[in-house]
Design a protein around this motif. Structure first.
Motif, PDB file in Angstrom:
ATOM      1  N   ALA A 326     -54.264 -79.376  25.005  1.00  0.00           N
ATOM      2  CA  ALA A 326     -53.650 -78.541  23.970  1.00  0.00           C
ATOM      3  C   ALA A 326     -53.204 -77.200  24.558  1.00  0.00           C
ATOM      4  O   ALA A 326     -52.074 -76.755  24.309  1.00  0.00           O
ATOM      5  CB  ALA A 326     -54.650 -78.304  22.841  1.00  0.00           C
ATOM      6  N   VAL A 330     -49.426 -75.644  24.919  1.00  0.00           N
ATOM      7  CA  VAL A 330     -49.052 -74.300  24.454  1.00  0.00           C
ATOM      8  C   VAL A 330     -48.409 -73.514  25.603  1.00  0.00           C
ATOM      9  O   VAL A 330     -47.387 -72.844  25.423  1.00  0.00           O
ATOM     10  CB  VAL A 330     -50.290 -73.544  23.907  1.00  0.00           C
ATOM     11  N   GLY A 408     -42.555 -71.338  15.258  1.00  0.00           N
ATOM     12  CA  GLY A 408     -43.320 -72.103  16.241  1.00  0.00           C
ATOM     13  C   GLY A 408     -44.811 -71.801  16.146  1.00  0.00           C
ATOM     14  O   GLY A 408     -45.646 -72.660  16.432  1.00  0.00           O
ATOM     15  N   LEU A 409     -45.142 -70.580  15.727  1.00  0.00           N
ATOM     16  CA  LEU A 409     -46.564 -70.233  15.579  1.00  0.00           C
ATOM     17  C   LEU A 409     -47.177 -71.013  14.413  1.00  0.00           C
ATOM     18  O   LEU A 409     -48.319 -71.476  14.504  1.00  0.00           O
ATOM     19  CB  LEU A 409     -46.727 -68.722  15.351  1.00  0.00           C
ATOM     20  N   SER A 410     -46.389 -71.163  13.338  1.00  0.00           N
ATOM     21  CA  SER A 410     -46.894 -71.969  12.208  1.00  0.00           C
ATOM     22  C   SER A 410     -47.228 -73.373  12.697  1.00  0.00           C
ATOM     23  O   SER A 410     -48.251 -73.941  12.332  1.00  0.00           O
ATOM     24  CB  SER A 410     -45.854 -72.064  11.096  1.00  0.00           C
ATOM     25  N   LEU A 411     -46.321 -73.921  13.534  1.00  0.00           N
ATOM     26  CA  LEU A 411     -46.553 -75.272  14.060  1.00  0.00           C
ATOM     27  C   LEU A 411     -47.880 -75.309  14.819  1.00  0.00           C
ATOM     28  O   LEU A 411     -48.694 -76.226  14.632  1.00  0.00           O
ATOM     29  CB  LEU A 411     -45.392 -75.690  14.974  1.00  0.00           C
ATOM     30  N   GLN A 412     -48.123 -74.303  15.644  1.00  0.00           N
ATOM     31  CA  GLN A 412     -49.363 -74.280  16.429  1.00  0.00           C
ATOM     32  C   GLN A 412     -50.584 -74.120  15.526  1.00  0.00           C
ATOM     33  O   GLN A 412     -51.639 -74.657  15.810  1.00  0.00           O
ATOM     34  CB  GLN A 412     -49.289 -73.163  17.470  1.00  0.00           C
ATOM     35  N   PHE A 413     -50.415 -73.371  14.432  1.00  0.00           N
ATOM     36  CA  PHE A 413     -51.534 -73.206  13.492  1.00  0.00           C
ATOM     37  C   PHE A 413     -51.792 -74.485  12.702  1.00  0.00           C
ATOM     38  O   PHE A 413     -52.897 -74.710  12.224  1.00  0.00           O
ATOM     39  CB  PHE A 413     -51.242 -72.064  12.527  1.00  0.00           C
ATOM     40  N   LEU A 414     -50.760 -75.297  12.530  1.00  0.00           N
ATOM     41  CA  LEU A 414     -50.924 -76.533  11.753  1.00  0.00           C
ATOM     42  C   LEU A 414     -51.471 -77.666  12.620  1.00  0.00           C
ATOM     43  O   LEU A 414     -51.886 -78.692  12.103  1.00  0.00           O
ATOM     44  CB  LEU A 414     -49.583 -76.959  11.147  1.00  0.00           C
ATOM     45  N   LEU A 415     -51.418 -77.489  13.938  1.00  0.00           N
ATOM     46  CA  LEU A 415     -51.875 -78.542  14.847  1.00  0.00           C
ATOM     47  C   LEU A 415     -53.316 -78.273  15.278  1.00  0.00           C
ATOM     48  O   LEU A 415     -53.805 -77.144  15.157  1.00  0.00           O
ATOM     49  CB  LEU A 415     -50.954 -78.578  16.077  1.00  0.00           C
ATOM     50  N   PRO A 416     -53.975 -79.290  15.804  1.00  0.00           N
ATOM     51  CA  PRO A 416     -55.365 -79.092  16.227  1.00  0.00           C
ATOM     52  C   PRO A 416     -55.481 -78.284  17.518  1.00  0.00           C
ATOM     53  O   PRO A 416     -55.805 -78.807  18.578  1.00  0.00           O
ATOM     54  CB  PRO A 416     -55.895 -80.520  16.409  1.00  0.00           C
ATOM     55  N   VAL A 417     -55.167 -77.003  17.418  1.00  0.00           N
ATOM     56  CA  VAL A 417     -55.279 -76.095  18.566  1.00  0.00           C
ATOM     57  C   VAL A 417     -56.257 -74.992  18.175  1.00  0.00           C
ATOM     58  O   VAL A 417     -56.042 -74.306  17.174  1.00  0.00           O
ATOM     59  CB  VAL A 417     -53.915 -75.446  18.897  1.00  0.00           C
ATOM     60  N   SER A 418     -57.308 -74.823  18.948  1.00  0.00           N
ATOM     61  CA  SER A 418     -58.275 -73.758  18.628  1.00  0.00           C
ATOM     62  C   SER A 418     -57.687 -72.408  19.044  1.00  0.00           C
ATOM     63  O   SER A 418     -56.743 -72.351  19.837  1.00  0.00           O
ATOM     64  CB  SER A 418     -59.585 -74.009  19.372  1.00  0.00           C
TER      65      SER A 418
ATOM     66  N   LYS B  76     -57.197 -81.053  11.204  1.00  0.00           N
ATOM     67  CA  LYS B  76     -55.807 -81.077  11.661  1.00  0.00           C
ATOM     68  C   LYS B  76     -55.491 -82.326  12.482  1.00  0.00           C
ATOM     69  O   LYS B  76     -54.341 -82.748  12.562  1.00  0.00           O
ATOM     70  CB  LYS B  76     -55.503 -79.812  12.459  1.00  0.00           C
ATOM     71  N   ALA B  87     -41.690 -74.922  10.553  1.00  0.00           N
ATOM     72  CA  ALA B  87     -42.594 -74.691  11.678  1.00  0.00           C
ATOM     73  C   ALA B  87     -42.154 -75.409  12.943  1.00  0.00           C
ATOM     74  O   ALA B  87     -42.809 -76.333  13.419  1.00  0.00           O
ATOM     75  CB  ALA B  87     -44.022 -75.120  11.293  1.00  0.00           C
ATOM     76  N   LEU B  88     -41.049 -74.970  13.492  1.00  0.00           N
ATOM     77  CA  LEU B  88     -40.564 -75.539  14.746  1.00  0.00           C
ATOM     78  C   LEU B  88     -40.223 -74.403  15.706  1.00  0.00           C
ATOM     79  O   LEU B  88     -39.801 -73.336  15.277  1.00  0.00           O
ATOM     80  CB  LEU B  88     -39.293 -76.371  14.498  1.00  0.00           C
ATOM     81  N   PHE B  89     -40.386 -74.666  16.991  1.00  0.00           N
ATOM     82  CA  PHE B  89     -39.936 -73.695  17.985  1.00  0.00           C
ATOM     83  C   PHE B  89     -38.417 -73.804  18.084  1.00  0.00           C
ATOM     84  O   PHE B  89     -37.888 -74.886  18.312  1.00  0.00           O
ATOM     85  CB  PHE B  89     -40.503 -74.045  19.373  1.00  0.00           C
ATOM     86  N   PHE B 100     -44.721 -81.896  22.679  1.00  0.00           N
ATOM     87  CA  PHE B 100     -45.710 -80.826  22.457  1.00  0.00           C
ATOM     88  C   PHE B 100     -46.756 -81.277  21.439  1.00  0.00           C
ATOM     89  O   PHE B 100     -47.964 -81.183  21.685  1.00  0.00           O
ATOM     90  CB  PHE B 100     -44.975 -79.572  21.967  1.00  0.00           C
TER      91      PHE B 100
END
Lengths: 573, 255
Positions: A326, A330, A408-418, B76, B87-89, B100
């Motif tokens: 993960a 990132v 893109g930050l929202s995407l990272q917050f929605l994914l299983p990333v600590s 999640k 929510a996309l880059f 990704f």
């Protein structure tokens, strides 16, 4: 007239909004919002002050000629300098404003019940009301009135007519450049390429005056050293001839033609005055026609998004050692998104060449022998300076780790990333981009100074890495506490981190870099054992990892706490 | 029975403004749940609370029997989201975005690539897979966001207005895909303004109005109390109490 009034209002509104900047939501930033509210008032106060000041200045200039307090040519030199400054301001704002306003502006205007020709004429006329053009109108008028009141009727008439033509020319320049830049900005790729080229050319072009000046000074010094008066005179003549040749084109500038016309009239040379006015008129006409053509091209162009080549970016994410999948993902995303943005490309491309340019300029400055000697013996110092400059140039990313990804930050917050993986990945990604910049610094530094000692150069590189590691917790804390939704395709304030974060970053870099620099200095100068620099710096790097990593983990907790705030910033709120 | 999603007294405030006012959602596993409400009712805020983008002011949430606050990463891993802002880059390509997401979910490279290829083909994005998302149209972005949400094969999908800006062909394909997903045991929690779509797809409905859940149940439950032949739109307007009398007449528009 109603349409013209609406367009004048629109231009002033866009300017005020551009000065105000974006919305901020942090409590600390509410102060800056309050300050931003003052901007329109400040603008009005400045406008009134400028108009009054220009009017007085114009009238005083005219009266000075009439009373013979100063010779007309001398007064006109001052007038020309003021007008040249206005011209520079006009050109600057013509470039800058379209980059700050919405690209959909012209699409919106096209929907209005106005013909395209009228639209252009109104936009052109409205440009006269732009503050930087409009402010000089009362000054030009007051100048002509003062000449007329003093009995110089012909001079007054020429000053008035040439003044009108000058205003038209300035409006033409503002319109032409404004439409051209707006057209460039209708395509994402075109606009980004333009911005990068503009900044690179501007940055590297700033060395040209220094290079030219050093050339003159060297020639002058050689002539003086020869002891021959003839040589010195010849050197001065050559300098004058060079300047006349290089800046001969400036005689064609509207402000210079205005000066020439008024000078001709006051000097009793009506033909010269008429010739200059005719040229000024032709210029105004050509600028109007040019801006009309550019305007037609602008509004006729379909809003393109400048598609990139399909299939060009289908690569997988990297798997980086020491990082979880993960965090690796990132990091990969961070490198790619950073280096595909205007700010990222500039951060990558500028530090090395800028530093190399500085060294070249220094090398040509007379009496710079000692500096050149020092750099020849300690070229790694140049690399060190390049690395510090590189860290600064990456501030839009490092001091705003979360605000630059936007959605893109929202995407990272929605994914299983600590939070830990997120911060580690981001710092690794920026570290990689920074590493590429430092390598470019190495290449540029080696191009201008010799490789004094490979140990010292290597130690400097390790020192740079240690500095970055020490700064990591600062980056995370500042980014988590003061996030700003930044647009990295912009070179203006829209792409900057929070002011406080920038300030802290600016102060933190030298504080953290000093120990590394001291270690290299100790090995090189005090101990005179350059080979010792590498182990010393490796030890410092280990201390940095040992000291900064726990702090970075602690800082990552702030990210968890501030998660909601960060998510809202990502959504531009 | 373990619900796919359950909230008790979920509340979210912004200063004095109450966006979500103590709602109790129950979304059964394997259901297609339509979450309806007028603009500003609190739908997106609710979804943001459920997906962890916002921290609830009060109340509890259970997703697939896990606490999304303490077990955030685990939750999640089992959910996919198409949020309001997609929510996309901007500066990753479509293919890179899916790579990704796949890598973050710990998929091996082969399955990642296979799933991405199939999803890109389904969404008609294969030709644009190498283009930056910044160059995508709104519809393309939406389809990519949906592909990214589906890629890790989630058990619960949150979709905020998934059909807005999507062409008819893609819309049909996505509807079929979602129906198949639910038939396979997945759960969909969807918000949409297009009530015809909700009526056709959803078996459970919840209606939020001014931050409060005004009704919830199966579509049949909702219809039971109403006159025969009423459409979902009419039922929805009844439930939220939309008063036509408040609408200005705009007489000046008449020629």
């Amino acid at each position: 007239m109603r349409t013209l009034r609406a367009f004048v209002w629109l231009r002033w509104r866009l300017l005020a909004n551009a000065l105000k900047g974006g919305q901020r939501r942090d409590r600390l930033e509410q102060i800056s919002r309050a300050v931003a509210m003052i901007m329109p008032l400040l603008l009005i106060a400045l406008s009134i002050g400028s108009v009054v000041g220009m009017t007085i200045l114009g009238f005083v200039a005219g009266r000075t000629i009439i009373t013979g307090l100063a010779p007309a040519p001398d007064v006109l030199v001052v007038v020309r300098i003021v007008l040249a400054f206005v011209l520079v301001v006009v050109v600057f704002f013509a470039f800058w404003l379209p980059t700050q306003s919405s690209l959909t502006r012209y699409t919106r205007l096209l929907l209005l019940p106005i013909s395209r020709r009228t639209l252009h004429a109104v936009e052109f006329a409205a440009a006269v009301a732009d503050p930087w053009v409009g402010f000089i109108a009362p000054g030009l008028l007051a100048f002509a009135v003062a000449l007329g009141l003093g009995g110089l009727g012909a001079g007054a008439a020429v000053a008035a007519i040439a003044g009108l033509l000058l205003l038209a020319s300035l409006a033409g320049i503002a319109s032409l450049i404004g439409f051209l830049v707006s057209w460039l900005f209708r395509s994402r790729r075109r606009s980004e390429l333009f911005t990068i080229l503009f900044v690179v050319v501007l940055s590297l072009g700033s060395f040209v005056p220094a290079l030219v000046s050093s050339r003159f000074e060297t020639r002058q010094r050689d002539a003086e050293a020869s002891g021959s008066f003839e040589e010195v005179r010849r050197s001065r003549d050559a300098r004058r001839a060079d300047l006349a040749r290089w800046f001969g084109w400036s005689k064609g500038l509207p402000t210079e033609l205005y000066g020439a016309a008024v000078h001709g009239a006051l000097d009793g040379r009506p033909a010269a005055a008429a010739g200059a006015m005719a040229l000024l008129g032709v210029e105004a006409l050509l600028l109007f026609l040019g801006s009309s053509a550019m305007h037609a091209r602008l509004i006729g162009s379909v809003e393109g998004r400048g598609r990139s080549r399909a299939g060009a970016r289908s690569g997988a994410m990297w798997r980086l050692p020491l990082l979880s999948p993960a965090a690796s993902a990132v990091a990969s995303a961070q490198v790619r998104t950073a280096l595909r943005s205007v700010r990222g490309r500039l951060a990558l491309l500028l530090p090395g060449p800028l530093l190399a340019g500085l060294v070249i300029v220094f090398g040509r400055v007379p009496d710079s022998g000692r500096i050149v000697e020092v750099l020849d013996a300690h070229g790694h110092a140049l690399l060190g300076a390049g690395m510090v400059l590189s860290i600064y140039s990456f501030q839009p990313f490092t001091m705003n780790l979360f605000g630059t990804d936007r959605a893109g930050l929202s995407l990272q917050f929605l994914l299983p990333v600590s939070a830990g993986d997120l911060t580690r990945g981001k710092l690794a990604g920026i570290g990689l981009a920074l590493g590429a910049t430092c390598l470019l610094c190495v290449v540029c530094a080696l191009a201008v100074v010799p490789l004094s000692s490979s140990s010292l150069w290597l130690a400097t590189l390790i020192g740079g890495a240690a500095t970055y590691v020490w700064l990591a917790p600062v980056f995370i804390w500042m980014s988590a506490l003061f996030p700003v939704a930044a647009d990295l395709s912009k070179t203006g304030s829209g792409g900057n981190p929070h002011g406080l974060a920038m300030l802290v970053g600016t102060l933190a870099v030298p504080i953290v870099a000093i120990p590394a620099a001291a270690l290299v200095l100790a090995a090189d100068v005090w101990l005179d054992r350059p080979a010792l620099a590498v182990p010393l710096m490796l030890a410092w790097f280990a201390v940095a990892v040992g000291g900064a990593m726990p702090l970075a983990s602690l800082a990552a907790r702030t990210v968890t706490i501030r998660r909601e705030n960060l998510a809202m910033v990502a959504q531009g709120r | 029975m373990i619900q796919a999603l359950e909230t008790v007294g979920l509340r979210k405030t912004f200063g004095d403004f109450v966006a979500v006012d103590g709602i109790d959602l129950v979304v059964p596993r394997g259901s297609f749940y339509g979450f309806l409400g007028p603009n500003g009712a609190g739908k997106s805020t609710t979804i943001k609370c459920l997906t962890g983008l916002l921290r609830p002011t009060a109340g509890t949430i259970r997703i697939l029997d896990l606490d999304p606050v303490s077990d955030a990463v685990a939750v999640k891993r089992m959910t996919g989201v198409v949020p309001e802002d997609l929510a996309l880059f901007d500066r990753l390509s479509g293919a890179e975005t899916l790579a990704f997401v796949g890598q973050v979910h710990g998929l091996d490279r082969a399955s990642q690539r296979q799933r991405a290829d199939e999803l890109l083909a389904l969404m008609d994005l294969r030709a644009a897979a190498g283009e930056l998302v910044a160059d995508y149209s709104h519809g393309m972005r939406k389809k990519l966001a949906l592909a990214a949400a589906l890629l890790p094969a989630p058990r619960l999908l949150f979709l905020d207005e998934p059909f807005e800006g999507i062409d008819a062909v893609a819309s049909r394909q996505i509807k079929n895909l979602l129906a198949a997903f639910v038939r396979g045991g997945g759960t969909v929690f969807l918000t949409s303004h297009i009530l015809e779509i909700v009526e056709r797809l959803c078996d459970h409905i919840g209606v939020i109005h001014r931050g409060r859940l005004v009704t919830q149940g199966t579509l049949e439950d909702l219809r039971r109390g109403a006159a025969a032949g009423r459409t979902l739109e009419e039922l929805f307007l009844d439930v939220i109490g939309a008063e036509q009398a408040d609408t200005p007449s705009l007489e000046w528009l008449a020629r």
